[in-house]
Design a protein around this motif. Sequence first.
Motif, PDB file in Angstrom:
ATOM      1  N   ASN A 131      -3.825   0.772  -3.327  1.00 58.39           N
ATOM      2  CA  ASN A 131      -3.795  -0.494  -2.607  1.00 58.39           C
ATOM      3  C   ASN A 131      -4.645  -1.534  -3.325  1.00 58.39           C
ATOM      4  O   ASN A 131      -5.858  -1.347  -3.429  1.00 58.39           O
ATOM      5  N   PRO A 132      -4.015  -2.571  -3.838  1.00 51.23           N
ATOM      6  CA  PRO A 132      -2.598  -2.870  -3.692  1.00 51.23           C
ATOM      7  C   PRO A 132      -1.769  -2.405  -4.892  1.00 51.23           C
ATOM      8  O   PRO A 132      -2.266  -2.274  -5.999  1.00 51.23           O
ATOM      9  N   GLY A 147       0.302  -4.276   1.821  1.00 53.28           N
ATOM     10  CA  GLY A 147      -0.981  -3.885   1.272  1.00 53.28           C
ATOM     11  C   GLY A 147      -1.962  -5.029   1.174  1.00 53.28           C
ATOM     12  O   GLY A 147      -1.783  -6.087   1.783  1.00 53.28           O
ATOM     13  N   VAL A 176       0.861  -1.176   0.000  1.00 51.59           N
ATOM     14  CA  VAL A 176       0.000   0.000   0.000  1.00 51.59           C
ATOM     15  C   VAL A 176       0.901   1.231   0.000  1.00 51.59           C
ATOM     16  O   VAL A 176       1.920   1.270   0.700  1.00 51.59           O
ATOM     17  N   VAL A 207      -3.144  -5.063   5.181  1.00 47.70           N
ATOM     18  CA  VAL A 207      -3.034  -3.713   5.745  1.00 47.70           C
ATOM     19  C   VAL A 207      -3.472  -3.695   7.203  1.00 47.70           C
ATOM     20  O   VAL A 207      -2.723  -3.281   8.081  1.00 47.70           O
TER      21      VAL A 207
END
Length: 142
Positions: A121-122, A48, A30, A52
């Motif tokens: 993200n991602p 990510g 991310v 996360v």
Amino acid sequence: MIGAVAKAAPDARIDGVILQHMVPEGLEIVIGARIDPAFGPLVLVGLGGVLVELMADSVTAPAPVSQSQALDMLSKLRAAPLLDGFRNMPPVDRDALARIIVRVSEFATDHADKIAELDINPVICHGSNTVAADALIVLKRT
């Protein structure tokens, strides 16, 4: 699925389709930024995708950052060894990933008066192949 769409929008007209190539499996990162009222633009990098929230492995720095600062941010991640390749995954091109971090930090700085936050993200990293799979920019309310 098509039946459900037809029921939901019976008068819809389809003029074409969009095809997109599949992104190969890779390390999900991310990269984001937000405009903090006290500190100004901040840039973030971390694990990510679905990791996360689970891993909470990220590094934040005041924006803008230089290439060397972005590389340093990557090295501070607990998951940094994953960037060097793991099992059958090739090493991530850290320089390319750092350039994206730099550009995001510059974008956040240049548009701090217009955006509240942005999130990529991602970013899927597989060797030298680095692809942003999804992104979001939230504008400031006026």
